[in-house]
Design an enzyme around this catalytic site. Structure first.
Site, PDB file in Angstrom:
ATOM      1  N   HIS A  58       8.894   1.021   3.572  1.00  0.00           N
ATOM      2  CA  HIS A  58       9.927   0.961   4.612  1.00  0.00           C
ATOM      3  C   HIS A  58      10.742  -0.314   4.398  1.00  0.00           C
ATOM      4  O   HIS A  58      10.496  -1.066   3.441  1.00  0.00           O
ATOM      5  CB  HIS A  58       9.286   1.015   6.001  1.00  0.00           C
ATOM      6  CG  HIS A  58       8.168   0.028   6.201  1.00  0.00           C
ATOM      7  ND1 HIS A  58       8.371  -1.333   6.209  1.00  0.00           N
ATOM      8  CD2 HIS A  58       6.831   0.207   6.374  1.00  0.00           C
ATOM      9  CE1 HIS A  58       7.219  -1.944   6.403  1.00  0.00           C
ATOM     10  NE2 HIS A  58       6.263  -1.041   6.504  1.00  0.00           N
ATOM     11  N   HIS A  91       8.987  -3.672   3.564  1.00  0.00           N
ATOM     12  CA  HIS A  91       8.671  -3.884   2.143  1.00  0.00           C
ATOM     13  C   HIS A  91       9.934  -4.245   1.354  1.00  0.00           C
ATOM     14  O   HIS A  91       9.918  -5.116   0.490  1.00  0.00           O
ATOM     15  CB  HIS A  91       8.069  -2.618   1.536  1.00  0.00           C
ATOM     16  CG  HIS A  91       6.799  -2.146   2.189  1.00  0.00           C
ATOM     17  ND1 HIS A  91       6.733  -0.989   2.931  1.00  0.00           N
ATOM     18  CD2 HIS A  91       5.552  -2.675   2.214  1.00  0.00           C
ATOM     19  CE1 HIS A  91       5.497  -0.809   3.363  1.00  0.00           C
ATOM     20  NE2 HIS A  91       4.747  -1.825   2.947  1.00  0.00           N
ATOM     21  N   LYS A  95       4.587 -10.201   9.339  1.00  0.00           N
ATOM     22  CA  LYS A  95       4.029  -9.167  10.216  1.00  0.00           C
ATOM     23  C   LYS A  95       2.503  -9.265  10.220  1.00  0.00           C
ATOM     24  O   LYS A  95       1.852  -9.131  11.238  1.00  0.00           O
ATOM     25  CB  LYS A  95       4.512  -7.813   9.700  1.00  0.00           C
ATOM     26  CG  LYS A  95       3.662  -6.636  10.002  1.00  0.00           C
ATOM     27  CD  LYS A  95       4.062  -5.991  11.270  1.00  0.00           C
ATOM     28  CE  LYS A  95       3.301  -4.722  11.562  1.00  0.00           C
ATOM     29  NZ  LYS A  95       2.325  -4.304  10.606  1.00  0.00           N
ATOM     30  N   GLN A 103      -3.262 -12.434   7.581  1.00  0.00           N
ATOM     31  CA  GLN A 103      -3.423 -12.106   6.158  1.00  0.00           C
ATOM     32  C   GLN A 103      -2.659 -13.112   5.284  1.00  0.00           C
ATOM     33  O   GLN A 103      -3.200 -13.629   4.299  1.00  0.00           O
ATOM     34  CB  GLN A 103      -2.897 -10.695   5.912  1.00  0.00           C
ATOM     35  CG  GLN A 103      -2.663 -10.351   4.466  1.00  0.00           C
ATOM     36  CD  GLN A 103      -2.249  -8.900   4.285  1.00  0.00           C
ATOM     37  OE1 GLN A 103      -3.082  -8.007   4.418  1.00  0.00           O
ATOM     38  NE2 GLN A 103      -0.996  -8.652   3.978  1.00  0.00           N
ATOM     39  N   ARG A 134       2.015   2.577   9.470  1.00  0.00           N
ATOM     40  CA  ARG A 134       1.208   3.272  10.485  1.00  0.00           C
ATOM     41  C   ARG A 134       2.047   3.801  11.642  1.00  0.00           C
ATOM     42  O   ARG A 134       1.555   4.611  12.429  1.00  0.00           O
ATOM     43  CB  ARG A 134       0.096   2.356  11.013  1.00  0.00           C
ATOM     44  CG  ARG A 134      -0.988   2.106   9.982  1.00  0.00           C
ATOM     45  CD  ARG A 134      -2.220   1.438  10.568  1.00  0.00           C
ATOM     46  NE  ARG A 134      -3.340   1.465   9.641  1.00  0.00           N
ATOM     47  CZ  ARG A 134      -3.679   0.469   8.821  1.00  0.00           C
ATOM     48  NH1 ARG A 134      -2.969  -0.640   8.807  1.00  0.00           N
ATOM     49  NH2 ARG A 134      -4.711   0.584   8.005  1.00  0.00           N
ATOM     50  N   SER A 156       6.127  -0.524  10.254  1.00  0.00           N
ATOM     51  CA  SER A 156       4.776  -0.434   9.717  1.00  0.00           C
ATOM     52  C   SER A 156       4.571   0.982   9.201  1.00  0.00           C
ATOM     53  O   SER A 156       5.073   1.936   9.809  1.00  0.00           O
ATOM     54  CB  SER A 156       3.751  -0.715  10.822  1.00  0.00           C
ATOM     55  OG  SER A 156       2.465  -0.256  10.425  1.00  0.00           O
ATOM     56  N   VAL A 195      10.495  -7.492   9.797  1.00  0.00           N
ATOM     57  CA  VAL A 195      11.635  -6.576   9.948  1.00  0.00           C
ATOM     58  C   VAL A 195      11.292  -5.579  11.064  1.00  0.00           C
ATOM     59  O   VAL A 195      10.187  -5.040  11.087  1.00  0.00           O
ATOM     60  CB  VAL A 195      11.929  -5.841   8.624  1.00  0.00           C
ATOM     61  CG1 VAL A 195      13.085  -4.857   8.799  1.00  0.00           C
ATOM     62  CG2 VAL A 195      12.245  -6.846   7.522  1.00  0.00           C
ATOM     63  N   MET A 211       0.845  -1.202   0.000  1.00  0.00           N
ATOM     64  CA  MET A 211       0.000   0.000   0.000  1.00  0.00           C
ATOM     65  C   MET A 211       0.879   1.251   0.000  1.00  0.00           C
ATOM     66  O   MET A 211       0.409   2.335   0.345  1.00  0.00           O
ATOM     67  CB  MET A 211      -0.942  -0.010   1.208  1.00  0.00           C
ATOM     68  CG  MET A 211      -1.896  -1.207   1.191  1.00  0.00           C
ATOM     69  SD  MET A 211      -3.421  -0.921   2.085  1.00  0.00           S
ATOM     70  CE  MET A 211      -2.797  -0.663   3.737  1.00  0.00           C
ATOM     71  N   GLN A 229     -10.505  -2.548   1.890  1.00  0.00           N
ATOM     72  CA  GLN A 229     -10.059  -3.248   3.094  1.00  0.00           C
ATOM     73  C   GLN A 229     -10.054  -2.336   4.326  1.00  0.00           C
ATOM     74  O   GLN A 229      -9.612  -2.744   5.388  1.00  0.00           O
ATOM     75  CB  GLN A 229      -8.687  -3.896   2.876  1.00  0.00           C
ATOM     76  CG  GLN A 229      -7.525  -2.937   2.777  1.00  0.00           C
ATOM     77  CD  GLN A 229      -6.240  -3.657   2.417  1.00  0.00           C
ATOM     78  OE1 GLN A 229      -6.095  -4.172   1.304  1.00  0.00           O
ATOM     79  NE2 GLN A 229      -5.296  -3.729   3.343  1.00  0.00           N
TER      80      GLN A 229
HETATM   81  P1  AMP Z   1       1.341  -2.981   3.484  1.00  0.00           P
HETATM   82  O1  AMP Z   1       1.946  -1.951   2.589  1.00  0.00           O
HETATM   83  O2  AMP Z   1       1.285  -2.577   4.919  1.00  0.00           O
HETATM   84  O3  AMP Z   1       0.044  -3.541   2.953  1.00  0.00           O
HETATM   85  O4  AMP Z   1       2.348  -4.204   3.469  1.00  0.00           O
HETATM   86  C1  AMP Z   1       2.750  -4.808   2.268  1.00  0.00           C
HETATM   87  C2  AMP Z   1       3.454  -6.092   2.581  1.00  0.00           C
HETATM   88  O5  AMP Z   1       4.601  -5.819   3.388  1.00  0.00           O
HETATM   89  C3  AMP Z   1       2.576  -7.058   3.388  1.00  0.00           C
HETATM   90  O6  AMP Z   1       2.781  -8.374   2.897  1.00  0.00           O
HETATM   91  C4  AMP Z   1       3.104  -6.903   4.790  1.00  0.00           C
HETATM   92  O7  AMP Z   1       2.936  -8.060   5.584  1.00  0.00           O
HETATM   93  C5  AMP Z   1       4.578  -6.652   4.526  1.00  0.00           C
HETATM   94  N1  AMP Z   1       5.176  -5.975   5.689  1.00  0.00           N
HETATM   95  C6  AMP Z   1       4.718  -4.873   6.318  1.00  0.00           C
HETATM   96  N2  AMP Z   1       5.496  -4.577   7.379  1.00  0.00           N
HETATM   97  C7  AMP Z   1       6.460  -5.530   7.432  1.00  0.00           C
HETATM   98  C8  AMP Z   1       7.563  -5.783   8.302  1.00  0.00           C
HETATM   99  N3  AMP Z   1       7.829  -5.007   9.333  1.00  0.00           N
HETATM  100  N4  AMP Z   1       8.331  -6.861   8.042  1.00  0.00           N
HETATM  101  C9  AMP Z   1       8.065  -7.667   6.990  1.00  0.00           C
HETATM  102  N5  AMP Z   1       7.053  -7.490   6.145  1.00  0.00           N
HETATM  103  C10 AMP Z   1       6.247  -6.424   6.349  1.00  0.00           C
END
Ligand code: AMP
Length: 284
Positions: A25, A28, A140, A144, A178, A176, A167, A21, A52
Protein backbone atom coordinates in the site's frame (compact mmCIF):
# COMPACT_ATOMS: atom_id res chain seq x y z
CA UNK A 1 20.43 -11.99 -4.08
CA UNK A 2 23.79 -12.08 -2.31
CA UNK A 3 25.61 -12.11 -5.62
CA UNK A 4 23.62 -9.12 -6.91
CA UNK A 5 24.20 -7.14 -3.73
CA UNK A 6 27.89 -8.02 -3.77
CA UNK A 7 28.12 -6.70 -7.33
CA UNK A 8 26.43 -3.40 -6.36
CA UNK A 9 28.84 -3.01 -3.44
CA UNK A 10 31.79 -3.70 -5.73
CA UNK A 11 30.56 -0.81 -7.90
CA UNK A 12 30.45 1.43 -4.80
CA UNK A 13 26.73 1.89 -5.15
CA UNK A 14 24.51 2.88 -2.22
CA UNK A 15 22.11 0.02 -1.54
CA UNK A 16 18.69 0.68 0.00
CA UNK A 17 16.53 -2.13 1.40
CA UNK A 18 12.79 -1.94 2.07
CA UNK A 19 11.63 -5.08 3.91
CA UNK A 20 7.90 -5.85 3.59
CA UNK A 21 5.42 -8.69 3.98
CA UNK A 22 3.74 -7.73 0.69
CA UNK A 23 0.07 -6.72 0.24
CA UNK A 24 1.60 -3.40 -0.60
CA UNK A 25 0.00 0.00 0.00
CA UNK A 26 1.04 3.66 -0.01
CA UNK A 27 2.79 3.20 3.36
CA UNK A 28 5.24 0.79 1.75
CA UNK A 29 5.52 3.04 -1.30
CA UNK A 30 6.55 6.00 0.86
CA UNK A 31 9.52 3.93 2.08
CA UNK A 32 10.42 2.99 -1.48
CA UNK A 33 10.20 6.60 -2.65
CA UNK A 34 12.47 7.68 0.17
CA UNK A 35 14.85 4.85 -0.65
CA UNK A 36 14.96 5.93 -4.28
CA UNK A 37 15.87 9.49 -3.30
CA UNK A 38 18.78 8.28 -1.19
CA UNK A 39 19.99 5.03 -2.79
CA UNK A 40 20.57 3.11 -5.99
CA UNK A 41 19.82 0.25 -6.22
CA UNK A 42 16.67 -0.03 -4.09
CA UNK A 43 15.78 -3.60 -3.21
CA UNK A 44 12.36 -4.51 -1.77
CA UNK A 45 11.83 -7.79 -0.01
CA UNK A 46 8.51 -9.59 0.27
CA UNK A 47 8.45 -12.28 2.90
CA UNK A 48 5.56 -13.26 5.14
CA UNK A 49 7.75 -14.36 7.99
CA UNK A 50 6.25 -17.39 9.75
CA UNK A 51 8.43 -16.85 12.83
CA UNK A 52 6.84 -13.53 13.77
CA UNK A 53 3.29 -14.90 13.92
CA UNK A 54 1.94 -16.57 17.07
CA UNK A 55 0.20 -19.96 16.80
CA UNK A 56 -3.26 -18.32 16.96
CA UNK A 57 -2.41 -15.40 14.68
CA UNK A 58 -3.17 -14.75 11.02
CA UNK A 59 -0.11 -16.28 9.25
CA UNK A 60 -2.14 -18.56 6.98
CA UNK A 61 -4.72 -15.93 6.07
CA UNK A 62 -2.32 -12.96 5.79
CA UNK A 63 -3.01 -11.36 2.36
CA UNK A 64 -0.63 -12.65 -0.33
CA UNK A 65 -0.87 -10.63 -3.55
CA UNK A 66 2.48 -11.32 -5.19
CA UNK A 67 1.54 -10.57 -8.82
CA UNK A 68 -0.06 -7.26 -7.91
CA UNK A 69 2.87 -6.40 -5.62
CA UNK A 70 5.43 -7.15 -8.36
CA UNK A 71 3.68 -4.72 -10.72
CA UNK A 72 3.49 -2.04 -8.03
CA UNK A 73 7.20 -2.43 -7.25
CA UNK A 74 8.15 -2.28 -10.91
CA UNK A 75 6.09 0.89 -11.39
CA UNK A 76 7.63 2.36 -8.24
CA UNK A 77 11.08 1.94 -9.80
CA UNK A 78 12.45 -0.72 -7.45
CA UNK A 79 15.57 -2.32 -8.92
CA UNK A 80 15.12 -5.83 -7.48
CA UNK A 81 12.55 -7.79 -5.53
CA UNK A 82 13.74 -10.43 -3.09
CA UNK A 83 10.90 -12.84 -2.35
CA UNK A 84 12.34 -16.01 -0.84
CA UNK A 85 10.35 -19.06 0.28
CA UNK A 86 10.15 -19.84 4.01
CA UNK A 87 12.19 -23.02 3.35
CA UNK A 88 15.05 -20.91 1.91
CA UNK A 89 15.11 -18.57 4.88
CA UNK A 90 14.54 -21.31 7.46
CA UNK A 91 15.96 -24.55 6.01
CA UNK A 92 15.71 -27.72 8.08
CA UNK A 93 17.94 -27.45 11.11
CA UNK A 94 17.73 -23.66 11.36
CA UNK A 95 18.48 -22.82 14.99
CA UNK A 96 19.94 -19.31 15.41
CA UNK A 97 17.75 -16.46 16.66
CA UNK A 98 18.32 -12.79 17.43
CA UNK A 99 16.58 -11.31 20.45
CA UNK A 100 16.73 -7.73 21.70
CA UNK A 101 16.10 -8.11 25.42
CA UNK A 102 13.86 -5.81 27.44
CA UNK A 103 12.42 -3.75 24.60
CA UNK A 104 11.00 -6.90 22.97
CA UNK A 105 9.04 -7.96 26.03
CA UNK A 106 6.85 -4.89 26.48
CA UNK A 107 3.61 -3.77 24.78
CA UNK A 108 3.51 -5.54 21.38
CA UNK A 109 5.91 -8.13 22.78
CA UNK A 110 3.69 -8.78 25.79
CA UNK A 111 0.56 -9.13 23.61
CA UNK A 112 2.39 -11.16 20.96
CA UNK A 113 4.98 -13.39 22.69
CA UNK A 114 7.88 -14.29 20.38
CA UNK A 115 6.81 -11.74 17.76
CA UNK A 116 9.88 -9.51 17.97
CA UNK A 117 12.26 -12.46 18.15
CA UNK A 118 10.84 -13.50 14.78
CA UNK A 119 11.12 -9.94 13.44
CA UNK A 120 14.70 -9.34 14.56
CA UNK A 121 15.80 -12.77 13.33
CA UNK A 122 14.42 -12.25 9.83
CA UNK A 123 15.55 -8.60 9.58
CA UNK A 124 19.04 -9.62 10.70
CA UNK A 125 19.09 -12.25 7.95
CA UNK A 126 17.89 -9.76 5.31
CA UNK A 127 20.52 -7.25 6.42
CA UNK A 128 23.13 -10.00 6.31
CA UNK A 129 22.14 -11.24 2.84
CA UNK A 130 21.91 -7.79 1.23
CA UNK A 131 24.16 -5.68 3.48
CA UNK A 132 22.37 -2.46 2.49
CA UNK A 133 23.75 0.97 3.35
CA UNK A 134 20.25 2.03 4.40
CA UNK A 135 17.24 -0.02 5.50
CA UNK A 136 13.84 1.67 5.64
CA UNK A 137 11.13 1.08 8.23
CA UNK A 138 7.81 2.79 9.02
CA UNK A 139 7.07 4.60 12.26
CA UNK A 140 3.64 2.94 12.12
CA UNK A 141 5.45 0.03 13.83
CA UNK A 142 7.28 2.28 16.27
CA UNK A 143 8.40 -0.39 18.71
CA UNK A 144 9.64 -2.60 15.86
CA UNK A 145 11.67 0.31 14.43
CA UNK A 146 13.14 1.04 17.86
CA UNK A 147 14.09 -2.62 18.41
CA UNK A 148 15.70 -2.94 14.98
CA UNK A 149 17.68 0.26 15.58
CA UNK A 150 18.87 -1.23 18.89
CA UNK A 151 19.83 -4.50 17.19
CA UNK A 152 21.82 -2.65 14.51
CA UNK A 153 23.67 -0.72 17.21
CA UNK A 154 24.27 -3.71 19.50
CA UNK A 155 25.53 -5.95 16.68
CA UNK A 156 27.67 -3.26 14.96
CA UNK A 157 25.78 -3.57 11.70
CA UNK A 158 26.93 -1.41 8.81
CA UNK A 159 23.34 -0.68 7.73
CA UNK A 160 21.78 2.57 8.86
CA UNK A 161 18.19 2.13 10.03
CA UNK A 162 15.93 4.88 8.67
CA UNK A 163 12.49 5.44 10.22
CA UNK A 164 9.85 7.13 8.07
CA UNK A 165 6.49 8.81 8.92
CA UNK A 166 3.10 7.09 9.03
CA UNK A 167 0.98 7.26 5.88
CA UNK A 168 -2.76 7.59 6.54
CA UNK A 169 -6.09 7.40 4.74
CA UNK A 170 -7.97 10.72 4.38
CA UNK A 171 -10.02 9.87 7.51
CA UNK A 172 -6.84 9.29 9.52
CA UNK A 173 -6.71 5.48 9.53
CA UNK A 174 -3.07 4.38 9.27
CA UNK A 175 -2.55 2.27 6.16
CA UNK A 176 -2.00 -1.39 6.97
CA UNK A 177 -2.24 -4.64 5.02
CA UNK A 178 -4.54 -5.85 7.81
CA UNK A 179 -7.10 -3.12 7.02
CA UNK A 180 -8.22 -5.53 4.25
CA UNK A 181 -9.73 -7.74 6.99
CA UNK A 182 -12.19 -5.01 8.08
CA UNK A 183 -15.87 -5.29 7.11
CA UNK A 184 -17.55 -2.12 5.81
CA UNK A 185 -18.92 -1.42 9.28
CA UNK A 186 -15.56 -2.06 10.97
CA UNK A 187 -13.80 0.14 8.44
CA UNK A 188 -16.09 2.99 9.50
CA UNK A 189 -15.22 2.38 13.14
CA UNK A 190 -11.44 2.01 12.62
CA UNK A 191 -10.50 5.73 12.49
CA UNK A 192 -11.36 5.86 16.21
CA UNK A 193 -7.65 5.10 16.82
CA UNK A 194 -6.64 8.23 14.93
CA UNK A 195 -9.34 10.31 16.60
CA UNK A 196 -8.23 9.17 20.06
CA UNK A 197 -4.61 10.07 19.25
CA UNK A 198 -5.70 13.39 17.78
CA UNK A 199 -7.64 14.20 20.96
CA UNK A 200 -4.53 13.31 23.02
CA UNK A 201 -2.50 15.62 20.79
CA UNK A 202 -4.95 18.48 21.47
CA UNK A 203 -4.73 17.87 25.22
CA UNK A 204 -0.93 17.85 25.06
CA UNK A 205 -0.91 21.01 22.95
CA UNK A 206 -3.16 22.60 25.59
CA UNK A 207 -0.58 21.79 28.27
CA UNK A 208 -1.64 18.42 29.73
CA UNK A 209 1.48 16.46 30.74
CA UNK A 210 0.04 13.85 33.12
CA UNK A 211 0.20 10.41 31.45
CA UNK A 212 -2.66 8.95 33.51
CA UNK A 213 -4.94 11.79 32.48
CA UNK A 214 -4.03 11.25 28.83
CA UNK A 215 -4.56 7.51 29.10
CA UNK A 216 -7.94 7.98 30.74
CA UNK A 217 -9.19 10.19 27.94
CA UNK A 218 -7.75 7.83 25.30
CA UNK A 219 -9.67 4.93 26.87
CA UNK A 220 -12.86 6.96 27.13
CA UNK A 221 -12.67 7.87 23.45
CA UNK A 222 -11.86 4.32 22.35
CA UNK A 223 -14.52 2.76 24.60
CA UNK A 224 -17.15 5.02 23.02
CA UNK A 225 -16.79 2.94 19.83
CA UNK A 226 -18.82 -0.29 20.31
CA UNK A 227 -16.72 -2.30 17.81
CA UNK A 228 -13.43 -1.36 19.49
CA UNK A 229 -11.73 -3.38 22.24
CA UNK A 230 -8.56 -1.84 23.66
CA UNK A 231 -5.48 -4.07 24.05
CA UNK A 232 -3.30 -1.21 25.30
CA UNK A 233 -3.29 2.60 25.28
CA UNK A 234 -0.08 3.91 26.84
CA UNK A 235 2.26 6.85 27.01
CA UNK A 236 5.87 5.61 26.94
CA UNK A 237 9.43 6.91 26.80
CA UNK A 238 10.50 6.86 23.12
CA UNK A 239 13.88 5.27 24.02
CA UNK A 240 12.94 2.59 26.53
CA UNK A 241 9.24 2.08 25.78
CA UNK A 242 8.69 2.10 29.57
CA UNK A 243 5.58 3.95 30.80
CA UNK A 244 6.11 7.56 31.88
CA UNK A 245 4.26 9.48 34.60
CA UNK A 246 4.69 12.86 32.93
CA UNK A 247 5.49 13.88 29.39
CA UNK A 248 8.78 15.78 29.50
CA UNK A 249 10.98 14.10 26.89
CA UNK A 250 10.44 12.31 23.57
CA UNK A 251 7.46 9.98 24.02
CA UNK A 252 5.10 7.78 22.09
CA UNK A 253 1.38 7.53 22.68
CA UNK A 254 0.81 3.93 21.58
CA UNK A 255 -2.44 2.18 20.77
CA UNK A 256 -3.31 -1.44 20.04
CA UNK A 257 -7.03 -1.92 19.52
CA UNK A 258 -9.16 -4.76 18.19
CA UNK A 259 -11.80 -3.63 15.72
CA UNK A 260 -13.91 -6.78 15.61
CA UNK A 261 -11.32 -9.57 15.22
CA UNK A 262 -8.71 -7.34 13.54
CA UNK A 263 -5.94 -5.96 15.73
CA UNK A 264 -4.79 -2.50 14.67
CA UNK A 265 -1.90 -0.41 16.03
CA UNK A 266 -1.19 3.30 15.72
CA UNK A 267 0.82 5.94 17.52
CA UNK A 268 1.66 9.57 18.04
CA UNK A 269 5.29 10.63 18.53
CA UNK A 270 6.06 13.82 20.40
CA UNK A 271 9.18 15.61 21.57
CA UNK A 272 9.99 18.93 23.23
CA UNK A 273 10.63 21.65 20.63
CA UNK A 274 14.04 22.29 22.17
CA UNK A 275 15.73 20.78 25.25
CA UNK A 276 14.29 23.23 27.81
CA UNK A 277 11.10 24.12 25.96
CA UNK A 278 7.69 23.12 27.30
CA UNK A 279 6.33 23.35 23.77
CA UNK A 280 5.94 20.03 21.95
CA UNK A 281 6.45 18.98 18.35
CA UNK A 282 4.20 16.17 17.09
CA UNK A 283 4.83 13.52 14.44
CA UNK A 284 1.60 11.90 13.57
P1 AMP B 1 4.72 -4.83 6.70
O1 AMP B 1 4.59 -5.24 5.27
O2 AMP B 1 3.42 -4.58 7.39
O3 AMP B 1 5.67 -5.70 7.48
O4 AMP B 1 5.41 -3.40 6.67
C1 AMP B 1 6.63 -3.19 6.01
C2 AMP B 1 7.17 -1.85 6.40
O5 AMP B 1 6.24 -0.84 6.02
C3 AMP B 1 7.37 -1.71 7.91
O6 AMP B 1 8.58 -1.02 8.15
C4 AMP B 1 6.17 -0.90 8.34
O7 AMP B 1 6.40 -0.12 9.50
C5 AMP B 1 5.98 0.00 7.13
N1 AMP B 1 4.59 0.50 7.10
C6 AMP B 1 3.46 -0.23 7.21
N2 AMP B 1 2.38 0.58 7.21
C7 AMP B 1 2.85 1.85 7.11
C8 AMP B 1 2.23 3.14 7.06
N3 AMP B 1 0.92 3.28 7.12
N4 AMP B 1 3.03 4.22 6.97
C9 AMP B 1 4.38 4.08 6.91
N5 AMP B 1 5.02 2.91 6.96
C10 AMP B 1 4.27 1.79 7.05
Amino acid sequence: MKEQARQARAENRIIGLVPTMGALHRGHLSLIERGRRECSPVIASIFVNPKQFGPNEDFSKYPRTFDRDSKILEQAGVDSVFAPEPSEIYPNGFSTYVQVEGLSERLEGRSRPGHFRGVTTVVMKLLQIIQPNFAYFGRKDAQQARIITQMARDLNLDSEIVVSPIVREPDGLALSSRNAYLSAEERKAAPVLYRALDAAKSELAAGVRDALQLQTSLRRKLDSEPLARVDYAEVVDAETFEPVMRVSKPCYVLLAVFIGKTRLIDNLYLEPKSPDSDELVFHF
